[in-house]
Design a protein around this motif. Structure first.
Motif, PDB file in Angstrom:
ATOM      1  N   GLU A 358       0.811  -1.231   0.000  1.00  0.00           N
ATOM      2  CA  GLU A 358       0.000   0.000   0.000  1.00  0.00           C
ATOM      3  C   GLU A 358       0.839   1.273   0.000  1.00  0.00           C
ATOM      4  OE1 GLU A 358      -2.750   3.183   1.433  1.00  0.00           O
ATOM      5  OE2 GLU A 358      -0.799   2.643   2.224  1.00  0.00           O
ATOM      6  N   ILE A 359       0.386   2.241  -0.780  1.00  0.00           N
ATOM      7  CA  ILE A 359       0.883   3.617  -0.701  1.00  0.00           C
ATOM      8  C   ILE A 359      -0.333   4.532  -0.857  1.00  0.00           C
ATOM      9  CG2 ILE A 359       2.218   5.426  -1.879  1.00  0.00           C
ATOM     10  CD1 ILE A 359       4.273   3.382  -2.694  1.00  0.00           C
ATOM     11  N   SER A 360      -0.441   5.541   0.011  1.00  0.00           N
ATOM     12  CA  SER A 360      -1.535   6.513  -0.110  1.00  0.00           C
ATOM     13  C   SER A 360      -1.039   7.736  -0.865  1.00  0.00           C
ATOM     14  CB  SER A 360      -2.043   6.929   1.275  1.00  0.00           C
ATOM     15  OG  SER A 360      -2.543   5.808   1.963  1.00  0.00           O
ATOM     16  N   LEU A 361      -1.722   8.048  -1.957  1.00  0.00           N
ATOM     17  CA  LEU A 361      -1.377   9.235  -2.752  1.00  0.00           C
ATOM     18  C   LEU A 361      -2.128  10.457  -2.210  1.00  0.00           C
ATOM     19  CD1 LEU A 361      -1.572   7.886  -6.441  1.00  0.00           C
ATOM     20  CD2 LEU A 361       0.409   7.955  -4.906  1.00  0.00           C
ATOM     21  N   PRO A 362      -1.651  11.652  -2.475  1.00  0.00           N
ATOM     22  CA  PRO A 362      -2.323  12.864  -1.981  1.00  0.00           C
ATOM     23  C   PRO A 362      -3.794  12.926  -2.409  1.00  0.00           C
ATOM     24  CG  PRO A 362      -0.161  13.425  -2.818  1.00  0.00           C
ATOM     25  CD  PRO A 362      -0.400  11.982  -3.187  1.00  0.00           C
ATOM     26  N   LEU A 363      -4.658  13.241  -1.464  1.00  0.00           N
ATOM     27  CA  LEU A 363      -6.087  13.388  -1.746  1.00  0.00           C
ATOM     28  C   LEU A 363      -6.719  14.250  -0.669  1.00  0.00           C
ATOM     29  CD1 LEU A 363      -8.699  12.626  -3.268  1.00  0.00           C
ATOM     30  CD2 LEU A 363      -8.854  10.584  -1.847  1.00  0.00           C
ATOM     31  N   TYR A 364      -7.094  15.450  -1.032  1.00  0.00           N
ATOM     32  CA  TYR A 364      -7.833  16.322  -0.120  1.00  0.00           C
ATOM     33  C   TYR A 364      -8.553  17.380  -0.957  1.00  0.00           C
ATOM     34  CZ  TYR A 364      -3.480  18.965  -0.663  1.00  0.00           C
ATOM     35  OH  TYR A 364      -2.385  19.596  -1.173  1.00  0.00           O
ATOM     36  N   PRO A 365      -9.695  17.887  -0.432  1.00  0.00           N
ATOM     37  CA  PRO A 365     -10.598  18.687  -1.260  1.00  0.00           C
ATOM     38  C   PRO A 365      -9.964  19.872  -1.973  1.00  0.00           C
ATOM     39  CG  PRO A 365     -11.657  18.121   0.795  1.00  0.00           C
ATOM     40  CD  PRO A 365     -10.245  17.638   0.915  1.00  0.00           C
ATOM     41  N   THR A 366      -9.040  20.567  -1.329  1.00  0.00           N
ATOM     42  CA  THR A 366      -8.533  21.797  -1.950  1.00  0.00           C
ATOM     43  C   THR A 366      -7.241  21.593  -2.736  1.00  0.00           C
ATOM     44  OG1 THR A 366      -7.453  22.331   0.122  1.00  0.00           O
ATOM     45  CG2 THR A 366      -9.584  23.383  -0.297  1.00  0.00           C
ATOM     46  N   MET A 367      -6.948  20.350  -3.098  1.00  0.00           N
ATOM     47  CA  MET A 367      -5.782  20.102  -3.952  1.00  0.00           C
ATOM     48  C   MET A 367      -5.940  20.904  -5.239  1.00  0.00           C
ATOM     49  SD  MET A 367      -4.692  16.121  -4.309  1.00  0.00           S
ATOM     50  CE  MET A 367      -3.231  16.094  -5.343  1.00  0.00           C
ATOM     51  N   SER A 368      -4.897  21.607  -5.642  1.00  0.00           N
ATOM     52  CA  SER A 368      -5.013  22.438  -6.847  1.00  0.00           C
ATOM     53  C   SER A 368      -4.937  21.559  -8.098  1.00  0.00           C
ATOM     54  CB  SER A 368      -3.884  23.465  -6.880  1.00  0.00           C
ATOM     55  OG  SER A 368      -2.649  22.809  -7.109  1.00  0.00           O
ATOM     56  N   LYS A 369      -5.440  22.087  -9.198  1.00  0.00           N
ATOM     57  CA  LYS A 369      -5.400  21.346 -10.453  1.00  0.00           C
ATOM     58  C   LYS A 369      -3.954  21.035 -10.840  1.00  0.00           C
ATOM     59  CE  LYS A 369      -7.223  20.999 -15.073  1.00  0.00           C
ATOM     60  NZ  LYS A 369      -5.927  20.483 -15.560  1.00  0.00           N
ATOM     61  N   GLU A 370      -3.060  21.983 -10.578  1.00  0.00           N
ATOM     62  CA  GLU A 370      -1.634  21.758 -10.895  1.00  0.00           C
ATOM     63  C   GLU A 370      -1.081  20.582 -10.100  1.00  0.00           C
ATOM     64  OE1 GLU A 370      -2.680  25.154  -9.924  1.00  0.00           O
ATOM     65  OE2 GLU A 370      -3.219  25.094 -12.035  1.00  0.00           O
ATOM     66  N   ASP A 371      -1.462  20.538  -8.804  1.00  0.00           N
ATOM     67  CA  ASP A 371      -0.961  19.449  -7.958  1.00  0.00           C
ATOM     68  C   ASP A 371      -1.523  18.096  -8.418  1.00  0.00           C
ATOM     69  OD1 ASP A 371       0.532  21.219  -6.539  1.00  0.00           O
ATOM     70  OD2 ASP A 371      -0.737  21.233  -4.744  1.00  0.00           O
ATOM     71  N   ILE A 372      -2.793  18.083  -8.785  1.00  0.00           N
ATOM     72  CA  ILE A 372      -3.420  16.838  -9.244  1.00  0.00           C
ATOM     73  C   ILE A 372      -2.719  16.369 -10.533  1.00  0.00           C
ATOM     74  CG2 ILE A 372      -5.563  15.775 -10.095  1.00  0.00           C
ATOM     75  CD1 ILE A 372      -7.044  17.981  -8.373  1.00  0.00           C
ATOM     76  N   ASP A 373      -2.538  17.300 -11.454  1.00  0.00           N
ATOM     77  CA  ASP A 373      -1.865  16.965 -12.716  1.00  0.00           C
ATOM     78  C   ASP A 373      -0.439  16.471 -12.466  1.00  0.00           C
ATOM     79  OD1 ASP A 373      -4.082  17.614 -14.177  1.00  0.00           O
ATOM     80  OD2 ASP A 373      -3.398  19.641 -14.703  1.00  0.00           O
ATOM     81  N   TYR A 374       0.235  17.139 -11.542  1.00  0.00           N
ATOM     82  CA  TYR A 374       1.617  16.764 -11.217  1.00  0.00           C
ATOM     83  C   TYR A 374       1.677  15.317 -10.695  1.00  0.00           C
ATOM     84  CZ  TYR A 374       6.220  16.965  -9.010  1.00  0.00           C
ATOM     85  OH  TYR A 374       7.513  16.704  -8.646  1.00  0.00           O
ATOM     86  N   VAL A 375       0.746  14.985  -9.784  1.00  0.00           N
ATOM     87  CA  VAL A 375       0.715  13.629  -9.219  1.00  0.00           C
ATOM     88  C   VAL A 375       0.419  12.609 -10.331  1.00  0.00           C
ATOM     89  CG1 VAL A 375      -0.568  12.072  -7.669  1.00  0.00           C
ATOM     90  CG2 VAL A 375       0.074  14.363  -6.884  1.00  0.00           C
TER      91      VAL A 375
END
Ligand SMILES: *Cc1c(COP(=O)(O)O)cnc(C)c1O
Length: 390
Positions: A358-375
């Motif tokens: 298991e690895i948990s990836l970043p997930l929280y409501p105010t994640m920016s679009k840039e951060d989501i794309d980066y991940v």
């Protein structure tokens, strides 16, 4: 270079700040009207009769186990794939956690394995809704009924989740449900927790436990004589100071109003991840069964067998690339304290395998679009790197 993206993060806006400041200017910092208002709002949201706030999710678990009557030698069946407090709270009361293995897809307790673990000492079953995905509550409630056991949901990941058209926290399939309001959870009060129930009897025990075991209810006194006036109160149990403050409850009220939006925002990120990661050769991404709506507390990926051996390297590289991955969880029975208590390392091999993948990836409501794309872009790159190098 990107800034560090944590696996979870609170979402605080100006309304939240205003609510807290207003309470700081009011007459009550604790034991005032905001506590009652928050508890009522929480009970209403979940569809339960009562909510009792606590100073943390851990304190709430302690209170729930106390209310259920867990004491010397009583067995509490739960999952080892959880935060330590689920099991520790049984130890606080002299109870004994009994670990039952998990389903490899959801990470939840495997309901099929519960009944074989029931003994004459079993008192409580505590399913943990891992990552916000509800456990098989209907089946667990059936097992509890047949064996005369109490079900307490560790719903710390699952505020805002749905199960078969019920809301987690309505206690349709349990006696009590426990929430946490730690900053990484669905909503936050800084630290904080709550127990929901439909039972007046459990509600009263929870309230007493939260305030030193003291009761002020006239009808409940056992020693009162005619000289005892309005000051009179009785300590009938060994309780704690586990209260949540009005400052925190003001934040909780403001946060609760945004809960559905938070869950929706989490779901949008999950959908984006699912699109980006579909058919990837590196890992399985989290499931959501047909009859549930997860609260999506965590985005728990599980490495495919070929990558299990390089998890440490992948984890470290992701962190180096500013992706704040986390691992949920080291199975509780493998902790040194539990090893000293005599729990076998060989217990629950599926939980151990889940942990190892298991690895948990970043997930929280105010994640920016840039951060989501980066991940979405970086994660496959990092796997690719270590896949080839092996
Ligand atoms: C967060 C959490 C707890 C404990 O909550 P605190 O508020 O941190 O004390 C208990 N169980 C689970 C599954 C949790 O995730």
């Amino acid at each position: 270079m990107n800034k560090f993206i944590p696996y979870g993060h609170q979402c605080i806006d100006e309304d939240d700040i205003r609510a807290v400041v207003e309470t700081l200017r009011s007459d009550f910092l604790t034991q005032g009207p905001k506590v009652i208002e928050f508890e009522e709002a929480l009970a209403r949201y979940c569809g339960a009769k009562y909510a009792v706030s606590f100073s943390s999710g851990t304190a709430a678990l302690h209170g729930a186990y106390f209310a259920a009557g867990v004491g010397g030698g009583d067995e509490v069946i739960t999952s080892p794939l959880t935060f330590l407090a689920t099991a520790n709270a049984a130890l606080f009361l002299g109870g004994r956690p009994v670990f039952v293995d998990i389903e490899p897809d959801t990470g939840n307790i495997d309901a099929k394995l519960i009944e074989p673990a029931v003994t004459s000492k079993t008192k409580v079953i505590v399913p943990v809704h891992f990552a916000g995905h509800p456990a098989e509550m209907e089946r667990i409630a059936g097992i509890a009924k047949k064996n005369n056991l109490i079900v307490i949901e560790d719903a710390c990941h699952a505020l805002g989740a749905k199960y078969k058209n019920t809301t987690i926290g309505d206690c349709k399939y349990s006696v009590m449900a426990v929430f946490s309001f730690h900053p990484v959870k669905s909503i936050t009060t800084g630290e904080g927790g709550a127990v929901l129930t439909n039972s007046k009897e459990y509600y009263e025990r929870l309230v007493v436990f939260r305030q030193h075991g003291v009761t002020k209810a006239d009808g409940a006194f056992v020693n009162k004589d005619e000289n005892a006036g309005q000051w009179y109160h009785e300590m009938q149990h060994l309780g704690y100071n586990y209260r949540l403050t009005d400052i925190q409850c003001a934040l909780g009220i403001s946060q609760l109003a945004k809960l559905d939006k938070f869950i929706q925002q989490r779901r949008q990120i999950v959908d984006a991840y699912a699109g980006a990661f579909k058919d990837n050769p590196f890992f399985d991404f989290p499931v959501e069964k047909d009859d549930v709506e997860s609260a999506w507390h965590l985005y728990a990926i599980r490495l495919k067998a070929a990558y299990k051996g390089v998890k440490k390297k992948i984890f470290e590289e992701l962190r180096r690339q500013q992706i704040g991955v986390q691992v949920h969880y080291i199975p509780v029975h493998l902790q040194p304290y539990y090893q000293q208590l005599g729990y076998s390392r060989g217990l629950c091999p599926k939980a151990k395998d889940f942990y190892e993948r298991e690895i948990s990836l970043p997930l929280y409501p105010t994640m920016s679009k840039e951060d989501i794309d980066y991940v979405m872009q970086k994660v496959p790159d990092v796997f690719d790197l270590y896949g080839k190098r092996r």
